[in-house]
Design an enzyme around this catalytic site. Sequence first.
Site, PDB file in Angstrom:
ATOM      1  N   HIS A 101     -13.642  -2.138  -1.458  1.00 46.36           N
ATOM      2  CA  HIS A 101     -13.212  -2.577  -2.784  1.00 46.36           C
ATOM      3  C   HIS A 101     -13.042  -4.081  -2.822  1.00 46.36           C
ATOM      4  O   HIS A 101     -12.696  -4.710  -1.824  1.00 46.36           O
ATOM      5  CB  HIS A 101     -11.901  -1.891  -3.215  1.00 46.36           C
ATOM      6  CG  HIS A 101     -10.792  -1.984  -2.228  1.00 46.36           C
ATOM      7  ND1 HIS A 101     -10.722  -1.218  -1.084  1.00 46.36           N
ATOM      8  CD2 HIS A 101      -9.691  -2.771  -2.198  1.00 46.36           C
ATOM      9  CE1 HIS A 101      -9.625  -1.510  -0.404  1.00 46.36           C
ATOM     10  NE2 HIS A 101      -8.984  -2.469  -1.058  1.00 46.36           N
ATOM     11  N   HIS A 103     -10.835  -6.924  -4.793  1.00 47.44           N
ATOM     12  CA  HIS A 103      -9.716  -7.194  -5.687  1.00 47.44           C
ATOM     13  C   HIS A 103     -10.137  -8.291  -6.662  1.00 47.44           C
ATOM     14  O   HIS A 103     -10.683  -9.320  -6.242  1.00 47.44           O
ATOM     15  CB  HIS A 103      -8.511  -7.734  -4.904  1.00 47.44           C
ATOM     16  CG  HIS A 103      -7.882  -6.752  -3.974  1.00 47.44           C
ATOM     17  ND1 HIS A 103      -6.773  -6.014  -4.320  1.00 47.44           N
ATOM     18  CD2 HIS A 103      -8.184  -6.389  -2.695  1.00 47.44           C
ATOM     19  CE1 HIS A 103      -6.409  -5.246  -3.291  1.00 47.44           C
ATOM     20  NE2 HIS A 103      -7.260  -5.451  -2.296  1.00 47.44           N
TER      21      HIS A 103
HETATM   22  P1  5GP Z   1      -6.213  -3.087   0.336  1.00 43.63           P
HETATM   23  O1  5GP Z   1      -4.840  -3.318   0.902  1.00 43.63           O
HETATM   24  O2  5GP Z   1      -6.916  -1.959   1.050  1.00 43.63           O
HETATM   25  O3  5GP Z   1      -7.050  -4.324   0.235  1.00 43.63           O
HETATM   26  O4  5GP Z   1      -5.990  -2.673  -1.174  1.00 43.63           O
HETATM   27  C1  5GP Z   1      -5.731  -1.384  -1.599  1.00 43.63           C
HETATM   28  C2  5GP Z   1      -5.232  -1.515  -3.012  1.00 43.63           C
HETATM   29  O5  5GP Z   1      -5.286  -0.237  -3.599  1.00 43.63           O
HETATM   30  C3  5GP Z   1      -3.778  -2.000  -3.120  1.00 43.63           C
HETATM   31  O6  5GP Z   1      -3.726  -3.186  -3.908  1.00 43.63           O
HETATM   32  C4  5GP Z   1      -3.051  -0.822  -3.776  1.00 43.63           C
HETATM   33  O7  5GP Z   1      -2.058  -1.225  -4.699  1.00 43.63           O
HETATM   34  C5  5GP Z   1      -4.176  -0.078  -4.440  1.00 43.63           C
HETATM   35  N1  5GP Z   1      -3.954   1.371  -4.534  1.00 43.63           N
HETATM   36  C6  5GP Z   1      -3.484   2.178  -3.548  1.00 43.63           C
HETATM   37  N2  5GP Z   1      -3.443   3.447  -3.991  1.00 43.63           N
HETATM   38  C7  5GP Z   1      -3.896   3.433  -5.280  1.00 43.63           C
HETATM   39  C8  5GP Z   1      -4.086   4.460  -6.257  1.00 43.63           C
HETATM   40  O8  5GP Z   1      -3.829   5.646  -6.037  1.00 43.63           O
HETATM   41  N3  5GP Z   1      -4.569   4.081  -7.451  1.00 43.63           N
HETATM   42  C9  5GP Z   1      -4.857   2.769  -7.736  1.00 43.63           C
HETATM   43  N4  5GP Z   1      -5.322   2.491  -8.951  1.00 43.63           N
HETATM   44  N5  5GP Z   1      -4.698   1.780  -6.838  1.00 43.63           N
HETATM   45  C10 5GP Z   1      -4.221   2.110  -5.616  1.00 43.63           C
END
Ligand code: 5GP
Length: 137
Positions: A101, A103
């Site tokens: 993903h 951001h």
């Molecule tokens: P990472 O830390 O892997 O770069 O980002 C994961 C992102 O996914 C975080 O910003 C977190 O808030 C978001 N996230 C985690 N679980 C969910 C979910 O169930 N739904 C949505 N929309 N975002 C999520």
Amino acid sequence: MTEADCLFCSIVAGENPATVIREDDRTLAFMDINPATRGHCLVIPKRHSDDLTLSDPEDIAACSIAAQELAQRAISKLGADGVALISFAKPAAGQTVFHTHLHVIPRYEGDGLKQPWIPNNVDAAEIESSAKEMSND
Ligand code: 5GP
Ligand code: ZN
């Protein structure tokens, strides 16, 4: 991580709710559930890959196009002063959800977010040495 136990795959499949704001053949974008700033959203390839380093390059291209469009919307529709795009690959980089993903984080003057790194002074030889290893052969 497989599609069967992946949170974001379950969002793509419609088995988990998400606030979707953009979709095309290859990508889905939805609001982050714990936003860093107003409008923080995520762009994902519909096809599962654990992180950006393991994705089909065509999926990354499509995610980049979607992220650019959302960055433009953040400025034109939310009044953001800037936008940060970032993708964490693997736990050492801070990844917590193991489906690729990007951001898209709208930035506002005075929003208080910090840069994700502290600039270091290193000698030129060290930069040269890492450059050699990172260069095309
Ligand atoms: P990472 O830390 O892997 O770069 O980002 C994961 C992102 O996914 C975080 O910003 C977190 O808030 C978001 N996230 C985690 N679980 C969910 C979910 O169930 N739904 C949505 N929309 N975002 C999520
Ligand atoms: Zn997945």
